[in-house]
Design an enzyme around this catalytic site. Structure first.
Site, PDB file in Angstrom:
ATOM      1  N   ASP A  63      48.131  38.565  31.492  1.00 56.53           N
ATOM      2  CA  ASP A  63      47.387  39.819  31.573  1.00 56.53           C
ATOM      3  C   ASP A  63      48.328  41.010  31.374  1.00 56.53           C
ATOM      4  O   ASP A  63      48.029  41.950  30.630  1.00 56.53           O
ATOM      5  CB  ASP A  63      46.689  39.906  32.929  1.00 56.53           C
ATOM      6  CG  ASP A  63      45.909  41.197  33.108  1.00 56.53           C
ATOM      7  OD1 ASP A  63      44.900  41.380  32.410  1.00 56.53           O
ATOM      8  OD2 ASP A  63      46.322  42.016  33.945  1.00 56.53           O
ATOM      9  N   GLU A  94      44.676  34.579  28.150  1.00 57.24           N
ATOM     10  CA  GLU A  94      45.770  35.273  28.842  1.00 57.24           C
ATOM     11  C   GLU A  94      46.873  34.289  29.213  1.00 57.24           C
ATOM     12  O   GLU A  94      48.068  34.606  29.083  1.00 57.24           O
ATOM     13  CB  GLU A  94      45.235  35.967  30.090  1.00 57.24           C
ATOM     14  CG  GLU A  94      44.377  37.185  29.787  1.00 57.24           C
ATOM     15  CD  GLU A  94      43.785  37.830  31.024  1.00 57.24           C
ATOM     16  OE1 GLU A  94      43.441  39.017  30.946  1.00 57.24           O
ATOM     17  OE2 GLU A  94      43.667  37.138  32.055  1.00 57.24           O
TER      18      GLU A  94
END
Length: 237
Positions: A51, A123
């Site tokens: 992220d 991610e």
């Protein structure tokens, strides 16, 4: 199909060959599979790192390629690029769901096509690329995958991000930033539901639910925007 063949197909789909196949394996391992196979690590820790890596890469790209845009505009565009919807779209582009290791129940329920699972797995994959090959290669990997998403977000000005819109509204009207908190996480691993709360100082504005933390926060932001736009809303400092 054996595990090595699975990873070979995954590498072909994403267009990269890993030095450490274990990183790729972990990035593709959903929590439901890990729960059924105790020796397997899930991709949750990689998701956490990915992220931040994704946001850094996108932020630098937008900053360098859009020298005339102001901070607020850049923030809106970035938020749209890294949104749950955008990540799921990119994940489908490389058929990521077809290469995930899922628990039997999750697989049977079609988890490989669920937005939150695709978002989180992408991610994790970005984190794995970063750890295996470094930031430069990870940057090239991300920008190649997200080039169309970035272009569309720049052209639209990123207007669909409700969290950024709420932030701008609260700073302008009350000189305060909204604060988000995840109140609840429930449901099986392949059908998680999250409940988020948004507050202004100590005053709870609204709550929202979604299939990921990001979508729950967006839902809370939407409700908060509806609230503070009302003529009778009073904020006690």
């Amino acid at each position: 199909m054996n595990q090595e063949c699975d990873l070979d197909l995954a590498e072909a789909a994403i267009g990269l060959e890993f030095n450490d196949k274990r990183l790729l394996r972990t990035a593709l391992t959903h929590g439901s599979y890990s729960a059924e196979n105790q020796a397997e690590d899930s991709n949750e820790r990689l998701e956490f790192l990915g992220d931040s890596v994704l946001e850094l890469i996108v932020t630098e790209e937008l900053f360098v390629t859009n020298p005339t845009l102001l901070e607020g505009d850049l923030a809106k565009i970035r938020a749209k690029v890294v949104s749950s919807e955008s990540l799921a779209l990119v994940a489908k582009k490389i058929s990521l769901g077809d290469h995930l290791f899922l628990g039997k129940g999750a697989e049977a329920s079609g988890a490989k096509d669920q937005q939150s699972i695709l978002e989180n797995s992408l991610e994790a994959l970005i984190a794995a690329v970063y750890l295996d090959k470094g930031l430069k290669t990870a940057g090239q990997f991300v920008l190649n995958l997200f080039k169309d998403v970035i272009l569309e977000a720049v052209q639209s000005g990123g207007e669909h991000d409700l969290k950024t819109t709420l932030q701008e509204a609260t700073v302008k009207r009350f000189n305060e930033l909204p604060v988000y908190r995840i109140l609840e996480e429930k449901g099986p691993m392949h059908q998680r539901r999250f409940k988020a709360q948004v507050s202004l100082k100590d005053k709870v504005l609204a709550t929202g639910e979604g299939s990921s933390k990001k979508t729950a926060e967006q839902a809370a932001a939407k409700e908060a925007l509806n609230l503070i736009k009302g003529d009778h809303f009073i904020f006690d400092y």
